[in-house]
Each structure stands twice: as C-alpha cells, then as structure tokens.
Enzyme design. Sequence first.
Site, PDB file in Angstrom:
ATOM      1  N   GLU A   1       5.374 -36.732  18.777  1.00 26.20           N
ATOM      2  CA  GLU A   1       5.062 -35.589  19.635  1.00 26.20           C
ATOM      3  C   GLU A   1       5.346 -34.263  18.932  1.00 26.20           C
ATOM      4  OE1 GLU A   1       6.826 -36.228  23.520  1.00 26.20           O
ATOM      5  OE2 GLU A   1       5.149 -37.533  24.033  1.00 26.20           O
TER       6      GLU A   1
ATOM      7  N   GLU B   1       2.065 -44.114  24.507  1.00 24.84           N
ATOM      8  CA  GLU B   1       3.229 -44.253  25.392  1.00 24.84           C
ATOM      9  C   GLU B   1       2.790 -44.080  26.837  1.00 24.84           C
ATOM     10  OE1 GLU B   1       6.454 -41.539  24.690  1.00 24.84           O
ATOM     11  OE2 GLU B   1       6.308 -41.759  22.523  1.00 24.84           O
TER      12      GLU B   1
HETATM   13  C1  GAL Z   1       7.950 -38.938  25.162  1.00 19.05           C
HETATM   14  C2  GAL Z   1       8.629 -39.249  23.839  1.00 19.05           C
HETATM   15  C3  GAL Z   1       9.417 -40.539  23.918  1.00 19.05           C
HETATM   16  C4  GAL Z   1      10.257 -40.572  25.155  1.00 19.05           C
HETATM   17  C5  GAL Z   1       9.381 -40.362  26.359  1.00 19.05           C
HETATM   18  C6  GAL Z   1      10.099 -40.396  27.676  1.00 19.05           C
HETATM   19  O1  GAL Z   1       7.592 -37.615  25.278  1.00 19.05           O
HETATM   20  O2  GAL Z   1       7.690 -39.346  22.815  1.00 19.05           O
HETATM   21  O3  GAL Z   1      10.223 -40.656  22.769  1.00 19.05           O
HETATM   22  O4  GAL Z   1      11.235 -39.608  25.077  1.00 19.05           O
HETATM   23  O5  GAL Z   1       8.762 -39.110  26.262  1.00 19.05           O
HETATM   24  O6  GAL Z   1       9.222 -40.166  28.742  1.00 19.05           O
END
Ligand code: GAL
Length: 671
Positions: A149, A309
């Site tokens: 990110e 994710e």
């Molecule tokens: C994302 C990040 C992850 C984790 C996740 C939690 O933004 O890439 O590492 O922190 O959020 O929602």
Amino acid sequence: MLGGQILHGGDYNPDQWLDCPEVLEEDVRLMKEANVNCVSLGIFAWAALEPEEGRYEFDWLEKIIDRLGEEGIQVVLATPSGAMPHWLTQKYPETMQVQADGKRNLPGKRHNFCYTSPVMREKIYQIDSALSERFGRKENVILWHLSNELGGNFADSSCHCELCQEAFRNWLKEKYGTLDNLNRAYWSTFWSHTYTDWSQLHSPAPHGETTMTALTLDWKRFVTYQMSDFVRTETAAVRTHSDLPVTTNFMYFFKGLDYGKMRDDLDIISWDNYPFWHKTKDEVPVAVRAAANHNIMRSLKKQPFLLMESTPSAVSWREFNPIKRPGMHMLSSMQAIAHGSDSVQYFQWRKGRGAYEKFHGAVVDHKNGSNTRTFRQVTELGERLRNISGLVDGTVNRPKAAMIFDWENWWALEDASGPRLDISYIDCILDHYQAFWEAGIDTDFLNMDDSLEGYAVVAAPLNYMYKPGYAEKVRRFVEGGGIYVTTYFSGIVDDTDLCFTGHHPLADVLGLEQEEIDAPSGDFPNAFRYGEKEYPAGSLRELIHASEETKVHSVYEEDYVKGEPVVTEHRYGKGAAWYIAAEPDMEFLRSFYGDRLKEAGVQNALGTDLPYGVTVAERMGSDGRSLVFVMNFRNEAVTVRGTGKWADAESEKTYDGSLMLGAFECLVLRK
Ligand code: GAL
C-alpha cells in the site's frame, strides 16, 4: 490466469509465529481444509529476514515456501519495504519521512520511509535482490508483491525532506525548462509569488505555500513520479534473478497517488478492498462504491486484476466494525470476480496475538481452529472459486459504457477555492455510476489519457480539468456516434489549473457556453423538469447559454433564473453531447441515464429491468463465451423477471423467464 486458477488465500505472516512450529504446521493443514491455494509472504518481515544490517536469514522463509509447495500452495512473495526495522531507522534516520510541516517522523508504524533516500533505496535493493536470488525461481513462487500500500500512512503520501525537495526542483526544471515558463503556468504574479530562483520552490506546506494551486498539482504529480521511480528500483532488484511478474497492492479511492500513471510500472494490477458492509441496512451505496473501485482497477490495464486483500469477517480500524452477515462474504467475494478479479485474497490468514491488528478479522481466529463461522464461509467460497476457475479463466469485462475518472482532475477540483469548498469528486462519480450499476451496466473508468474508442456512452461528471488533447478526443468520439454526458463545472481549467478563456474548449460539441456558477444555500431551492417529473436543482447551479441548434430539455423552474437551461442535448456529427448544468439527485440520474442507455442500445446482459439492490456484470472470453454474474445486495429474496432463458454455470439448473435470488446471493449464468 496467474497460477492457473482463481487464487484464494491471503497475507500470511509466519514470521510472527516462528517460535511456535506447531502453529506453522497447523496452518498448512488448515489452509488445505479452507481451500486456500495461495498466500502472500514476507510483507512486513524485514526484521525477521535481515535481523541486523547485511545479515540475511532466509532459511525460515525457504522452509515455509517449500512446505507450502509440498501441499500445492502457491506464494506471492513480498519485498519488505512496507515496514522498516529499528536497526535501519536508528542507524539511518534520513530514511524516515519528513511531513509537510518539516517534522521528521519518529521510528515506528509503517509506510513511513522516504522513497527518495539513496540509503533506503540501496538497503531495499540489497535485500530484494537477495530474495530474488534465493526465491525468484522457486516453482511455487508466482508473483512479486512490491512493498505494501505505497504511500499509505499519511494524508499526502509524500516525504518533504531536503532530498525530496531537490528531486522536486529537478523534476520541475525538466518539465518547464525555464522559470519564465513555470511562472506563466503558475500565474505566479498573483500575490507577488514570482519565482526568481529554482531554490525558492518548495513543496506545499500548512505553514507555507498552499495558494499556488498549480504548484500543489505539480507536487502531487511529482510524488507519483517519485513513487513510480521507487517501484522501478524495487522491480529492478527483484528482476536480478527472476522473471516473475510484479504487482503492488493499491488502495480504496486513494487520492495520494495517480494509479493511472503507475499502471505501466506493474505487470498485474492488484488492490485491497474493505467495503463498509452493514454500515446501514441499505447495502447498495457500499456495493456501488466497491464495484466502482473494482472497475477502476480493471480499467487500468483492461485486464483481470487481483483482489489482494479483503477481510474474511470484520476490519478493526473503523469507529464500529460489523462482521459480515451470512451470505455477505460469498457475495462480496463474487462481486470482485464479477468485476474482473482473478483472486480473492484476505488480510489475513491467522490473527496475531498482540499489537495493533489483533482484533482484525482473519481466516483463523485466536480460538476454535476451523470450527468458526468465518472459517466455514471461507472454505465454502474456496470450493466455489475452484469450481468456477475454468469458466472464469481467460475472461474479462468489456463494457460499452465508461466514466471519466482522473486523479489530476480530482486533485485540481478539490483544491480549487470556490464555488464550494465541500465538493467531493468521488461522491459525484459514485452518484452517476450508481445509475449505471442499478441498470446492470458495467462501466470502465477511464483516465483522460485513455482512448474513448469502442464505447457507446461516456459520462464525465465534474470534469473540471481538461488535459491537453482531451477535448479533441471527445470531439472525435461524439462525431463518430458516441453519446457524451458532462456536467456543471466541467472544462474550466487546463493542466496547470489556468482557466480557459474565450470559450469552453468543447463549446462547439456541447452547443453551449457557461456563464456563472451559483452555489446557493438551502434557503434558495430550485428545480427543473425532465420528462414527466420535477427534480431538485442541487447545491451547484450553472447558468449556461445554449446555442440555437441545442435542444433544451429542462430549465430552472424558479427564481430569477427561471427558464434558463439545465439539461441540454446537442447533436454533433453522428453522436450527441449532453450537459447537466445543475447538481442532480439520484432519481434524476436513474431516469436520465436510463434514456441515454436506451438511445445507445446498451442493455444489461439479462435484457430486463432489475429490482433495487440487484445488479449484473459480465465477463467475456475471446471466443465470445460470456459469464453473467447476477448479484443481489439485499438481505432478502428477490425475483428478476423478463430474463429469457439461462443456464446456471455451476449446476444443471436452468431458468426460463425469471430468476429467484436469495438474500445476498450471486448467480453465475451462461446462455
Ligand atoms: C491494509 C494493509 C494490511 C492490513 C489491512 C487491515 O490496508 O495492507 O497490511 O493492515 O489493511 O485492514
């Protein structure tokens, strides 16, 4: 399709569990049970991979990669730049970001490095190339995940240290050649801001310059440029011993970086999707937002992307964090596939025991192993993804409608002082997109640099800035038969935020001139009629002059502007350009776009009207085969009528004339 199947799995952080070998072994067993076929490793593992400067410890990682390989689980391997180890920040404090106010960050958190710093670049190059050498040709490693990110922690995603200032000045020199050119582009005689030496140029800062809007724009462009350059450094490093494709995980409507500019640095686009499901009982606005975001990612390369994710249950960082109600995990994941994803990956596989993210949803909770609702939902999805992999492989969405969504426009529009300070580009984009979504019409989201060819309808709301060449592109599009829709406060400035003078750059195509824009308070309502109905004219109302050939469909109904045009249509070449001069509501947009889509002959895949909450997306194969995803975002059963004959792509079932969808259900159909 990367890895030959829809990827299902997610971030796996075994470095947090290295002293619990039994947990690591149980992980592999549970992954098999949950139908996980791919995990992302090493995302924040710098401290475990290089516990002290120059001493790499990769054995633990190799053991895990091999163990996963034995079970047929593929690996997305990350470079660890997302979080810095303490030895690094202690010895090289210059690797930490400086905020806009000039303060250097203290160590901690993540995403807080200076991406210009030669030390940071060297350290990351060294570890990345060592990872490449050791793992870059491993059979079950399929993709490089660069950093995490990028730009994520801070509002402006940038570092303002002296090295960055110098790089910015060099970038400006390259862009403008002379200070005279820059001063002209910036309108810098304003408030005596004329620059007489390059060293006077400084990044925007709360206690310094915020009023040179073109400077702010250039700074944002530079930040993207510099981030791209950092990405290329990492790519070069992982490529030292490996030919694997690279990606980096993008974010939700992230304003800090122009992803449109970064797309060419990456082989595959991937992103992290955390919709706020169950924020209210009406899930449609959230579904629309997620769909738009998927479309943005898909449109960057017009190829399938990866959902890198998502949470299998809840996040932990909102004020309140609802877990997904029954059916939503399946639907939300299928939505990603429907809009062009070739994966459903999670953050994260197993919940950590401590620190900031210990309550964030994960496939494996602190307790109960596989005996949880979340685990069962994940397992069920994994099975479904495995079964549809063959059908989805080689398909992608090819919509006939598009919206202009451009980062530079976003930056310039929201940085403008007036006509309102609360203009939200995203809210406006989402309102217009919702009309398409509700009609079951998928749309690409295009940058102003993209081609408009192949689309029947293009909507460009709040298209404040026109980049060089854009007006000409629109002209050709309409001339060739396209339907173009734009709104109030469009075509106002060029790419250095200088207002156009004389005429609107598309005056000939739109058949109008803009005169004034009003931003009235709620005490001064107005309205306009379109078709049979009256709609409110919202908080931005333009006064325009329509040319003689322009058809005026709606006028202001009240006040001193009574009778002045609001909705206009101008035929140009074989097409038509539409203008909406006042901020409309959702109801108007539904009706308006319904008409434009009908005129353009653009229908949803089911060829029928959809009940509220239901939408459709279609993925096409190069061989003409198509997969139709019908999604019900209502937590109750609905019937879609007038659909014709369909076969369920996942079962023997057939449908004739209507479809019944359960609460939060997604059907996958083919003709
Ligand atoms: C994302 C990040 C992850 C984790 C996740 C939690 O933004 O890439 O590492 O922190 O959020 O929602």
